[in-house]
Design an enzyme around this catalytic site. Structure first.
Site, short mmCIF file in Angstrom:
data_model
loop_
_atom_site.label_atom_id
_atom_site.label_comp_id
_atom_site.label_asym_id
_atom_site.label_seq_id
_atom_site.Cartn_x
_atom_site.Cartn_y
_atom_site.Cartn_z
N SER A 143 0.84 -1.20 0.00
CA SER A 143 0.00 0.00 0.00
C SER A 143 0.87 1.24 0.00
CB SER A 143 -0.88 -0.01 1.26
OG SER A 143 -1.54 1.22 1.47
N TYR A 156 -2.46 -0.30 10.34
CA TYR A 156 -2.42 -0.60 8.91
C TYR A 156 -1.04 -0.27 8.33
CZ TYR A 156 -4.12 -1.06 4.12
OH TYR A 156 -4.32 -1.45 2.81
#
Length: 300
Positions: A143, A156
């Site tokens: 990501s 995250y």
């Protein structure tokens, strides 16, 4: 972005984790269109069966938690027995939670890292023997969060930074055996996870105030096409949005840049963050809800 044919993929067998919805589902469908037999792994059996049906003959669905090593090894064994091996593994399964670290319940924070980091490691461990036999390719979905710190998304970011580092370490270890390892980077992409995060007004406001182009939500289909091309070409780095390639070159400066503006933004949102803190006890979106149901069913 127009679809391109990738003849090198035809006849291959691919495992896609987190395939019940979102990016995993779309990528599995595109792989199937290229003649790939897709083995779908996830927590939602009805949704997985529906995706398998969309993928056509030869596709198979496996209900398994990526943090359950025994379940993943069972899938790997069945893939060998039924389909003769595995050529491609896409470690895509992931969940997310948001909010200040101090306000996030430890089980929710830790579960994100467990799924996103340890689940990806468990996926690699289960399928690496098969990839060695077929000189295959592992794509780890990371990501923008691996490249740039995102306040209010500590779990995250920690998980995605971890899987990026893990993949970079693994790649040279297995290269001599003919196994390729790649890392895919995506910014905010229109999936259940991102839509779930945007239901939190404070998090949505914080995201909208990020600098362009980090504040945009991107359609998933162009990103899927770039991931598909990266798989076909066995690339070491795959960028779901082209501008992410430039972020690689400046990532060292980003913590200081974000550290300069984020405290003011978080202070501006403090009242709203405090008022909504009880809503952040679990991962966001439909995928987060599926993970919670699966753990409850196991007594976890």
């Amino acid at each position: 972005m127009s679809k391109r044919a990738h003849p090198a993929l035809a006849g291959k067998t691919a495992v896609v984790t987190g395939a019940a919805r979102g990016l995993g589902r779309l990528l599995a469908l595109r792989l199937a269109q290229e003649g790939v037999r897709c083995l779908l792994v996830g927590l939602e059996p009805e949704e997985l069966d529906a995706v398998a049906a969309e993928c056509g003959a030869g596709a198979a669905a496996f209900e398994a938690d990526v943090t359950d090593a025994r379940a993943l090894h069972a899938v790997a064994d069945e893939a060998e027995e039924r389909f003769g091996g595995v050529d491609i593994v896409v470690a895509n399964a992931g969940i997310a939670t948001g909010g200040p670290f101090a306000d996030t319940p430890a089980p929710a924070f830790d579960r994100v890292i467990e799924v996103n980091l340890l689940g990806s490691i468990a996926t690699a461990r289960a399928f690496l023997p098969a990839l060695r036999r077929r000189r295959g390719y592992l794509l780890q979905v990371a990501s923008l969060a691996a490249l740039a710190p995102a306040p209010l998304m500590g779990a995250y970011c920690a998980g995605k930074a971890g899987v990026e580092a893990f993949a970079h370490c693994l790649a040279p270890e297995v290269a001599a055996e003919g196994v390729g390892v790649g890392v895919a980077y995506l910014s905010w992409t229109d999936t259940d996870m991102v839509r779930g995060a945007d239901e939190d007004a404070a998090l949505a406001q914080m995201r909208r105030r990020l600098p362009w182009p980090m504040n945009r939500t991107y359609a998933p289909e162009p990103a899927v096409e770039r991931l598909l091309e990266g798989i076909a070409r066995r690339r070491a780095h795959v960028y779901g949005q082209p501008w992410l390639r430039a972020v690689q070159g400046v990532r060292g400066a980003l913590p200081a840049l974000i550290g300069a503006f984020a405290p003011r933004e978080i202070a501006r949102l403090r009242t709203e963050l405090e008022a909504t803190r009880d809503r952040r006890a679990a991962a966001v979106g439909a995928g987060g809800a599926a993970d919670m149901r699966a753990r409850a069913g196991r007594g976890g």
